[in-house]
Design a protein around this motif. Structure first.
Motif, PDB file in Angstrom:
ATOM      1  N   LEU A  39       9.114  -1.304  -4.329  1.00 30.16           N
ATOM      2  CA  LEU A  39       8.904  -2.710  -4.697  1.00 30.16           C
ATOM      3  C   LEU A  39      10.194  -3.504  -4.571  1.00 30.16           C
ATOM      4  O   LEU A  39      10.197  -4.679  -4.339  1.00 30.16           O
TER       5      LEU A  39
ATOM      6  N   LYS B 113      -1.377   3.342 -11.921  1.00 31.88           N
ATOM      7  CA  LYS B 113      -2.296   2.381 -11.299  1.00 31.88           C
ATOM      8  C   LYS B 113      -2.462   1.153 -12.188  1.00 31.88           C
ATOM      9  O   LYS B 113      -2.514   0.023 -11.692  1.00 31.88           O
ATOM     10  N   ASN B 114      -2.544   1.363 -13.497  1.00 31.66           N
ATOM     11  CA  ASN B 114      -2.697   0.243 -14.421  1.00 31.66           C
ATOM     12  C   ASN B 114      -1.397  -0.552 -14.560  1.00 31.66           C
ATOM     13  O   ASN B 114      -1.428  -1.780 -14.591  1.00 31.66           O
ATOM     14  N   LYS B 115      -0.278   0.142 -14.639  1.00 31.83           N
ATOM     15  CA  LYS B 115       1.012  -0.533 -14.817  1.00 31.83           C
ATOM     16  C   LYS B 115       1.401  -1.317 -13.573  1.00 31.83           C
ATOM     17  O   LYS B 115       1.954  -2.416 -13.667  1.00 31.83           O
ATOM     18  N   TYR B 116       1.118  -0.770 -12.398  1.00 32.57           N
ATOM     19  CA  TYR B 116       1.468  -1.428 -11.125  1.00 32.57           C
ATOM     20  C   TYR B 116       0.182  -1.862 -10.416  1.00 32.57           C
ATOM     21  O   TYR B 116      -0.078  -1.478  -9.293  1.00 32.57           O
ATOM     22  N   ASN B 117      -0.582  -2.702 -11.113  1.00 29.27           N
ATOM     23  CA  ASN B 117      -1.914  -3.068 -10.625  1.00 29.27           C
ATOM     24  C   ASN B 117      -1.884  -4.010  -9.416  1.00 29.27           C
ATOM     25  O   ASN B 117      -2.914  -4.253  -8.809  1.00 29.27           O
ATOM     26  N   THR B 118      -0.709  -4.496  -9.060  1.00 27.84           N
ATOM     27  CA  THR B 118      -0.616  -5.304  -7.834  1.00 27.84           C
ATOM     28  C   THR B 118      -0.357  -4.429  -6.609  1.00 27.84           C
ATOM     29  O   THR B 118      -0.396  -4.925  -5.484  1.00 27.84           O
ATOM     30  N   VAL B 119      -0.092  -3.156  -6.834  1.00 26.49           N
ATOM     31  CA  VAL B 119       0.142  -2.200  -5.754  1.00 26.49           C
ATOM     32  C   VAL B 119      -1.174  -1.486  -5.458  1.00 26.49           C
ATOM     33  O   VAL B 119      -1.894  -1.074  -6.366  1.00 26.49           O
ATOM     34  N   ASP B 120      -1.487  -1.363  -4.181  1.00 23.51           N
ATOM     35  CA  ASP B 120      -2.648  -0.580  -3.750  1.00 23.51           C
ATOM     36  C   ASP B 120      -2.188   0.876  -3.701  1.00 23.51           C
ATOM     37  O   ASP B 120      -1.689   1.350  -2.683  1.00 23.51           O
TER      38      ASP B 120
ATOM     39  N   LYS C 266       0.856  -1.194   0.000  1.00 22.65           N
ATOM     40  CA  LYS C 266       0.000   0.000   0.000  1.00 22.65           C
ATOM     41  C   LYS C 266       0.893   1.246   0.000  1.00 22.65           C
ATOM     42  O   LYS C 266       1.646   1.482   0.947  1.00 22.65           O
TER      43      LYS C 266
END
Length: 137
Positions: free
Chosen positions: A137, A35-42, A2
């Motif tokens: 990350l 948000k789309n590129k790092y979609n595993t990140v909240d 997050k």
């Protein structure tokens, strides 16, 4: 993971404000790309032109998020209060600047936030934010 991006004063004008310094892309467009590129990140985003609101947000999330990407903008060079808020929390903070502050006016060479930040990324345009995400990350 997050992470929140906190932007300070006048960064709501990205895409319109001094495009020769800050580019012509709005931050909202860039944020949705991230948000789309790092979609595993909240990934969250907050912007305010008001120093106290930035401090309130840092205190609100400063013990529960995994990372804060902070571009305090002009407050970087003036706000002991924001620096104290960063020092008071446990969430790591990466200080980010779109422009190379050292190639600009001399008052921009001082950062009150830097001594309390995990790291600093400056001068890579909006890519500075992505580099901060990658660092977390």
């Amino acid at each position: 993971m997050k992470i929140i991006i906190i932007n300070g004063p006048n960064l709501n004008l990205l895409g319109k404000r001094e495009p020769e310094v800050y580019g012509d892309e709005t931050f909202e467009d860039f944020y949705f790309l991230m948000k789309n590129k790092y979609n595993t990140v909240d990934l969250h985003y907050f912007q305010s032109n008001i120093e106290g609101e930035i401090i309130n947000k840092i205190q609100e999330i400063g013990f529960s998020y995994d990372g804060i990407i902070l571009n305090a903008a002009a407050y970087t060079h003036t706000s002991v209060a924001i620096a104290d808020a960063v020092k008071a929390i446990t969430t790591p903070v990466i200080e980010v600047h779109i422009s190379n502050t050292f190639s600009r006016e001399s008052f921009r060479h001082q950062s009150y936030i830097s001594p309390n930040a995990k790291g600093i990324i400056i001068g890579f345009g909006l890519k500075s934010y992505e580099l901060a995400i990658k660092a977390f990350l």
